[in-house]
Design a protein around this motif. Structure first.
Motif, mmCIF file in Angstrom:
data_model
loop_
_atom_site.group_PDB
_atom_site.id
_atom_site.type_symbol
_atom_site.label_atom_id
_atom_site.label_comp_id
_atom_site.label_asym_id
_atom_site.label_seq_id
_atom_site.Cartn_x
_atom_site.Cartn_y
_atom_site.Cartn_z
ATOM 1 N N ARG A 1 8.680 3.900 -10.305
ATOM 2 C CA ARG A 1 7.584 4.943 -10.013
ATOM 3 C C ARG A 1 6.909 5.047 -11.104
ATOM 4 N N PRO A 2 6.201 5.339 -10.937
ATOM 5 C CA PRO A 2 4.293 4.812 -12.562
ATOM 6 C C PRO A 2 5.567 6.476 -13.229
ATOM 7 N N VAL B 1 -5.383 -1.699 -18.165
ATOM 8 C CA VAL B 1 -5.677 -2.088 -16.794
ATOM 9 C C VAL B 1 -4.914 -2.112 -16.015
ATOM 10 N N VAL B 2 -4.944 -0.690 -14.813
ATOM 11 C CA VAL B 2 -3.819 -0.874 -14.265
ATOM 12 C C VAL B 2 -4.648 -1.470 -12.701
ATOM 13 N N ARG B 3 -3.961 -2.357 -11.975
ATOM 14 C CA ARG B 3 -4.153 -2.771 -11.100
ATOM 15 C C ARG B 3 -4.058 -2.539 -9.231
ATOM 16 N N TRP B 4 -4.032 -2.405 -8.298
ATOM 17 C CA TRP B 4 -3.407 -2.185 -7.127
ATOM 18 C C TRP B 4 -3.363 -3.820 -6.294
ATOM 19 N N SER B 5 -2.422 -4.103 -5.869
ATOM 20 C CA SER B 5 -2.285 -5.600 -5.845
ATOM 21 C C SER B 5 -2.971 -5.627 -4.233
ATOM 22 N N GLY B 6 -3.329 -4.256 -3.377
ATOM 23 C CA GLY B 6 -3.814 -4.870 -2.528
ATOM 24 C C GLY B 6 -2.163 -4.177 -1.270
ATOM 25 N N GLU B 7 -1.080 -4.602 -1.454
ATOM 26 C CA GLU B 7 -0.429 -4.100 -0.093
ATOM 27 C C GLU B 7 0.207 -3.000 -0.455
ATOM 28 N N GLY B 8 0.617 -2.065 0.346
ATOM 29 C CA GLY B 8 1.377 -0.973 0.113
ATOM 30 C C GLY B 8 1.048 -0.369 -1.321
ATOM 31 N N SER C 1 1.769 -0.884 -4.361
ATOM 32 C CA SER C 1 2.509 -1.703 -5.617
ATOM 33 C C SER C 1 1.253 -2.006 -6.601
ATOM 34 N N PHE C 2 1.346 -1.291 -7.951
ATOM 35 C CA PHE C 2 0.012 -1.834 -8.713
ATOM 36 C C PHE C 2 0.715 -2.709 -10.243
ATOM 37 N N VAL C 3 0.044 -3.214 -10.737
ATOM 38 C CA VAL C 3 0.432 -4.028 -12.030
ATOM 39 C C VAL C 3 -0.616 -3.037 -13.575
ATOM 40 N N ALA C 4 0.529 -2.899 -14.449
ATOM 41 C CA ALA C 4 -0.869 -2.242 -15.733
ATOM 42 C C ALA C 4 -0.460 -3.714 -16.291
ATOM 43 N N ILE D 1 2.198 -7.028 -19.036
ATOM 44 C CA ILE D 1 2.519 -6.613 -17.859
ATOM 45 C C ILE D 1 4.187 -5.623 -17.539
ATOM 46 N N LEU D 2 3.897 -4.691 -16.878
ATOM 47 C CA LEU D 2 4.415 -3.531 -16.294
ATOM 48 C C LEU D 2 3.966 -3.063 -14.949
ATOM 49 N N ALA D 3 5.174 -3.445 -13.757
ATOM 50 C CA ALA D 3 4.976 -3.647 -12.369
ATOM 51 C C ALA D 3 5.278 -1.885 -12.172
ATOM 52 N N MET D 4 4.785 -1.572 -11.348
ATOM 53 C CA MET D 4 5.232 -0.021 -10.360
ATOM 54 C C MET D 4 4.642 -0.356 -8.834
ATOM 55 N N ASP D 5 6.045 0.856 -8.384
ATOM 56 C CA ASP D 5 5.561 0.992 -6.942
ATOM 57 C C ASP D 5 5.941 2.224 -6.521
#
Length: 139
Positions: free
Chosen positions: A40-41, A4-11, A13-16, A23-27
């Protein structure tokens, strides 16, 4: 396999959250609305391929009785200039450390990973020219 990949709501940034509960962060880059807080993804895709093949090589070498003590994959990739900007060229340089590593067994392990076991490399190889080489460091 689930993710599941979720947008942080800012800019950008996504968290998988992976099926194995990691947990894996991407921006994104600042010029694309991101804040440069994480890879980056597409960097994650490239890193995943390197991790996949490194895993295979270490397992194969250990099963071959090799005293492998380190494995590093240095990767360089090029992407298409137009969308979709798929990888068009990927070079993997393996640096293996160990005691008495046999060149032929290392070469065989790398070849087996790319030709039989590494599903990530197999997928990327559909669009990218894949090249590889290696060096051995006596430990």
């Amino acid at each position: 396999m689930d993710c599941v990949v979720r947008w942080s709501g800012e800019g950008m940034s996504f968290v998988a959250e992976t099926g194995s509960n990691h947990i894996l962060a991407m921006d994104g880059a600042p010029e694309g609305g991101g804040r440069n807080l994480a890879p980056r993804p597409m960097e994650v895709v490239l890193a995943g391929s390197g991790g996949c093949t490194a895993y295979d090589v270490v397992v194969i070498l250990k099963k071959s009785g090799q005293d492998v003590r380190g494995c590093e994959v240095r990767m360089n990739a090029e992407r298409a200039e137009t969308d979709p900007k798929v990888f068009t060229r990927i070079h993997m340089h393996f640096v293996l450390r160990g005691r008495g590593l046999k060149r032929n067994l290392v070469e065989h392990a790398i070849r087996l990973s790319h030709e039989k076991y590494c599903s990530a490399s197999a997928m990327l190889g559909k669009t990218a020219e894949m090249t590889r080489d290696f060096e051995l460091i006596e430990d």
